[in-house]
Design an enzyme around this catalytic site. Structure first.
Site, PDB file in Angstrom:
ATOM      1  N   ALA A  27      29.688 -20.527 -27.771  1.00 18.42           N
ATOM      2  CA  ALA A  27      29.990 -21.152 -26.254  1.00 18.42           C
ATOM      3  C   ALA A  27      28.511 -21.744 -26.146  1.00 18.42           C
ATOM      4  O   ALA A  27      27.698 -21.740 -26.897  1.00 18.42           O
ATOM      5  CB  ALA A  27      30.056 -20.232 -25.174  1.00 18.42           C
ATOM      6  N   GLN A  87      26.167 -21.095 -24.085  1.00 15.42           N
ATOM      7  CA  GLN A  87      25.008 -20.158 -23.866  1.00 15.42           C
ATOM      8  C   GLN A  87      25.336 -19.110 -25.025  1.00 15.42           C
ATOM      9  O   GLN A  87      24.756 -17.657 -24.601  1.00 15.42           O
ATOM     10  CB  GLN A  87      25.164 -19.492 -22.417  1.00 15.42           C
ATOM     11  CG  GLN A  87      24.531 -20.401 -21.464  1.00 15.42           C
ATOM     12  CD  GLN A  87      23.126 -20.790 -21.649  1.00 15.42           C
ATOM     13  OE1 GLN A  87      22.478 -20.037 -22.290  1.00 15.42           O
ATOM     14  NE2 GLN A  87      22.760 -22.171 -21.172  1.00 15.42           N
ATOM     15  N   SER A  88      25.642 -19.380 -26.249  1.00 15.37           N
ATOM     16  CA  SER A  88      25.791 -18.408 -27.220  1.00 15.37           C
ATOM     17  C   SER A  88      24.401 -18.004 -27.846  1.00 15.37           C
ATOM     18  O   SER A  88      23.710 -18.539 -28.214  1.00 15.37           O
ATOM     19  CB  SER A  88      26.555 -19.086 -28.493  1.00 15.37           C
ATOM     20  OG  SER A  88      26.425 -18.199 -29.650  1.00 15.37           O
ATOM     21  N   ASN A  89      24.490 -16.659 -27.641  1.00 16.07           N
ATOM     22  CA  ASN A  89      23.238 -16.085 -28.186  1.00 16.07           C
ATOM     23  C   ASN A  89      23.142 -15.981 -29.822  1.00 16.07           C
ATOM     24  O   ASN A  89      22.359 -16.039 -30.362  1.00 16.07           O
ATOM     25  CB  ASN A  89      23.132 -14.347 -27.745  1.00 16.07           C
ATOM     26  CG  ASN A  89      22.865 -14.292 -26.415  1.00 16.07           C
ATOM     27  OD1 ASN A  89      22.002 -14.671 -25.710  1.00 16.07           O
ATOM     28  ND2 ASN A  89      24.146 -13.600 -25.634  1.00 16.07           N
ATOM     29  N   ALA A 108      24.782 -18.586 -31.577  1.00 16.85           N
ATOM     30  CA  ALA A 108      24.085 -19.813 -32.037  1.00 16.85           C
ATOM     31  C   ALA A 108      22.294 -19.748 -32.004  1.00 16.85           C
ATOM     32  O   ALA A 108      21.933 -20.157 -32.752  1.00 16.85           O
ATOM     33  CB  ALA A 108      24.425 -20.552 -31.227  1.00 16.85           C
TER      34      ALA A 108
END
Ligand SMILES: Cc1ncc(COP(=O)(O)O)c(C=O)c1O
Length: 347
Positions: free
Chosen positions: A85, A87-89, A91
């Site tokens: 997403a 706000q992917s951690n 990623a």
């Protein structure tokens, strides 16, 4: 803890022989949450600080990526592709792992969270992904990110690169092995503290962390509970994700696919809020309590939902109330906080 069975012993040997790229600062700290323990009046509540793994603000993806990157390098890949997403951690941690390894990183980030301000696509994790040098491609929430990643990989191959595609959350068997190994670390720490481990509570989304802990417990002959608190997926979806990663991880270790099928799959659905990425009153209450009672920062997407589940499970009448020692796995996520300015306002 009992002595591992001989298949488990052989699997532990395979686990220690898999290629692994060191990325994290481990063992991560483990400490008692004395004030929260007193508030709940049940088991001793401990916190395992996997938010402190050290890779670009840390988090649970570091341990998964040690195995995934190990495999990517062993295969001679030069580029990482992954998804998440906005706000992917995960990623953000992939971007950092690529930087450490000198690999290019492409991230496909989907706009999967409703009713967010324009800033949501600019601050927090997405900002850090860009800062870490990743190529970021944003897609609409209902686009098929797996297909976009596969097409990107094909294009990069045509251009002469050697891409390695990491699934959502790093949650295949290879990623889950990071938490099979982490379980052994945690069990040893609890043993040294003379506090027999009864249960681990964690925020569960793509399911690989939970699957890895379940397998890790099985490998050690442990009989306790891994209590996964959903951060959005339904029971069916989360169970299927955990099972997929568990079976895949068993196969990688040369175990039968159903080796760890005797481990109970526990998924708590009461704290996922209205949607993935959207906190509710219980999320904010948990966020506030951890901050103000223990000085611990959680995040509104994952760890605060997990902590809300922990508080309820350990309180009078909760599923874990009668146990002696429960560990909350802090999986990180605070890097997303600036995308949730309401976290400081609604309290
Ligand atoms: C901070 C944080 N906690 C928990 C999770 C859930 O872990 P998993 O996807 O392995 O279920 C994630 C996944 O992205 C995360 O970023």
């Amino acid at each position: 803890m009992s002595i591992p069975s001989s298949p488990a012993f052989a699997a532990l040997h395979s686990l220690s022989n898999l290629p692994r790229s060191p990325l994290g600062m481990t063992p991560t700290p483990l400490s008692l949450l004395a004030r929260v323990t007193a508030l709940c009046g049940g088991p001793q509540i401990w916190i395992k600080r996997d938010d402190c793994t050290g890779l670009a603000t840390g988090g649970n993806k570091t341990r998964k990526l040690e195995f995934l990157l190990g495999q990517a390098r062993a295969m001679g890949c030069d580029t990482l592709i992954s998804q998440g997403a906005l706000q992917s951690n995960h990623a953000r941690q992939v971007a950092a792992a690529g930087a450490v390894a000198g690999m290019k990183v492409h991230l496909v980030l989907s706009d999967a969270v409703p009713d967010r301000s324009a800033n949501y696509a600019k601050v927090g994790n997405i900002q850090l992904c860009r800062l870490l040098g990743a190529q970021v491609q944003c897609i609409v929430g209902d686009a098929n990110a797996d297909e976009v990643c596969a097409a990107l990989a094909q294009q990069l191959r045509r251009d002469g690169s050697r891409p390695y595609v990491i699934p959502m959350g790093g949650s295949n068997g290879m990623g889950a092995l990071g938490y099979a190994a982490a379980f052994a670390e945690l069990a040893q720490q609890m043993q040294q503290l003379n506090a027999p481990l009864d249960a681990v509570v964690l925020a569960s989304g793509s399911g690989g962390t939970q699957a890895g802990l379940m397998l890790g417990g099985w490998l050690q002959g442990w009989q306790g509970r891994i209590h996964g608190v959903s951060v959005g997926p339904t029971k069916e979806v989360l169970s299927a994700r955990v099972n997929y990663a568990l079976v895949d991880a068993c196969e990688l270790l040369g175990l039968p696919a159903d080796a760890a099928a005797s481990v109970e799959l526990i998924t708590e659905m009461g704290f996922k809020g209205p949607h993935y990425g959207v906190p509710d009153a219980a999320t904010f209450k948990a966020l506030e309590l951890a901050a103000r009672e223990e000085g611990i920062l959680l995040d509104p997407v994952y760890s605060a939902k997990g902590f809300a589940g922990l508080l309820q499970a350990c309180a009078t009448g909760g599923a874990l109330h009668g146990l002696s020692n429960v560990v909350f796995l802090h999986t990180g996520g605070v890097a997303a906080m600036s995308a949730y300015p309401e976290a400081g306002e609604v309290l």
